[in-house]
Design an enzyme around this catalytic site. Structure first.
Site, PDB file in Angstrom:
ATOM      1  CG  HIS A 304       4.950   1.897  -5.491  1.00  0.00           C
ATOM      2  ND1 HIS A 304       4.738   0.882  -6.393  1.00  0.00           N
ATOM      3  CD2 HIS A 304       3.759   2.546  -5.365  1.00  0.00           C
ATOM      4  CE1 HIS A 304       3.484   0.910  -6.809  1.00  0.00           C
ATOM      5  NE2 HIS A 304       2.864   1.908  -6.203  1.00  0.00           N
ATOM      6  CD  GLU A 357       0.266   6.410  -1.486  1.00  0.00           C
ATOM      7  OE1 GLU A 357       1.485   6.361  -1.757  1.00  0.00           O
ATOM      8  OE2 GLU A 357      -0.553   5.539  -1.847  1.00  0.00           O
TER       9      GLU A 357
END
Length: 416
Positions: A304, A357
């Site tokens: 991330h 995700e």
């Protein structure tokens, strides 16, 4: 909009004075030392990483602590304890509703879910003309039509009450549009929204054409709440840039959807499941991971831009997935564990954890959503956050207008 470094942002007098980044004269690469980042003419870090560009009351992301919040509340705690309608109310009005306020808010937004006839009539044409683009592309066009059909005023001209009503309309009608476009793409008739169902239950009802289970509703609701907002990500920043021009609210959301469509932003949940499919079986986990890590490939669903620890959204959604159980969940957890272990072995010192995700794809698949609807579902949630950001940005009369540092051949030169 004020553009500062984090250090400069500590002095509120700078913000009150309305400091801007102004265009600097073009200079050749060998010019004198550039101003400091955040100063007029100073260079921002690549991708604006870590640069504070404004103030907001809507929330923040604490990457090192693995924590993010909506206003003063933990976003994850809100997802676990409150309804989506409560969080929507919080972002727009600044407070969690009591029972009376919740009832009034639900009654206010329920009729806004229904599509105007002139929009419903156009959707089959959108699906036929954009068959390869999928529901997200259709959603972008349909929301533009909604703005035109409602005659949305520019934010610059609209009063606060009109802006709020436009925000509520866009937030309410987006799941209806996304579900209708999906079903039309499958050759099925759209399912009308029901006023007796919650936001999350209604979305599943319109997608699946059957009343969802309580477990499916709570799973999707927690996912939607957890993804409503997340700092100044690419799509939110895009929405605010457009809002700063005074454009209408629908135009701001359409631009945000364009940003969200990129695979490095909102397009990853289905790709994370594609990774599980590519690995295929437990015995292939280690060789597949080794091959891709050593080749420097991106492993979708991991890493991330902000978090330097475990993504709290991933942690929550892992728990949601475990409530369902089954082979897919067990396999996903095994892959997650080995990616982290093998990365520590092959790339010591580099931490990599699952992001939202990875388990979002698992949860949505377990709730019956097809993969082409993963990113549109992300958009359904994020639209609420976008509209809250747009309303906040609309209170600032300054256009966002940063500068770029020219690094081409020295100018001016004679035109041949």
């Amino acid at each position: 909009m004020v553009i500062t470094t984090r250090a400069a942002a500590r002095d509120p007098r700078d913000d009150a004075a309305g400091t801007h980044t102004s265009a600097a004269p073009a200079r050749a690469p060998q010019a004198a030392t550039a101003p400091a980042p955040g100063a007029p003419g100073g260079e921002a870090p690549p991708g604006l990483k870590g640069l504070v560009v404004t103030r907001t009351e809507l929330g923040d992301v604490h990457g090192r602590e693995g924590f993010y919040h909506y206003r003063q509340y933990s976003a994850i705690e809100l997802a676990e304890r409150r309804s989506l309608e409560d969080v929507w109310h919080l972002l727009l009005f600044g407070e969690l509703p009591d029972e009376e306020a919740r009832t009034a808010f639900v009654a206010r937004v329920a009729p806004l879910r229904h599509l105007p006839p002139e929009i419903a009539e156009v959707l089959p044409t959108l699906v036929r003309s954009g068959r390869h683009g999928g529901p997200l592309d259709g959603l972008r066009t349909a929301l533009s039509l909604v703005g035109a059909a409602r005659g949305m005023q520019s934010l610059y001209d609209a009063d606060p009450a009109s802006r709020l009503e436009d925000a509520l309309v866009v937030g309410a009608v987006t799941p209806t549009l996304a579900a209708a476009l999906h079903r039309l793409g499958l050759g099925l008739a759209p399912v009308s929204p029901r006023d007796d169902l919650s936001f999350a239950a209604n979305y599943l009802w319109m997608l699946l054409g059957a009343e969802p289970t309580a477990g499916q509703v709570r799973a999707i609701e927690r996912y939607l709440i957890a993804t409503i907002d997340h700092g100044f990500n690419a799509s939110t920043f895009t929405a605010r840039v457009i809002a700063s021009t005074g454009a209408d609210l629908a135009a701001c959301v359409v631009g945000a959807i364009g940003a969200l469509s990129g695979p490095l932003h909102g397009g990853a949940p289905s790709r994370a499941l594609d990774t599980l499919d590519a690995i295929g079986s437990p015995e292939r986990i280690d060789p597949w991971i080794r091959e891709h890590v050593l080749a420097g490939d991106r492993i979708m669903g991991f890493g991330h831009a902000v978090y330097r620890t475990e993504d709290p959204r991933s942690r929550m959604l892992r728990g949601v997935a475990e409530e369902f159980g089954g082979d897919l969940v067990a396999f996903a957890m095994r892959v997650e564990r080995r990616v982290v272990e093998l990365l520590a072995e092959l790339k010591p010192g580099r931490e990599l954890h699952t992001n939202v995700e990875f388990y979002a794809g698992v949860v949505m698949e377990l709730c019956g959503l097809s993969r082409e609807m993963f990113t549109p579902t992300f958009a359904v949630a994020r639209t609420i956050g976008w509209t809250a950001n747009i309303l906040e940005q609309a209170t600032d009369p300054r256009i966002i207008r940063p500068s770029a540092r020219y690094v081409g051949p020295p100018a001016p030169q004679p035109v041949p």
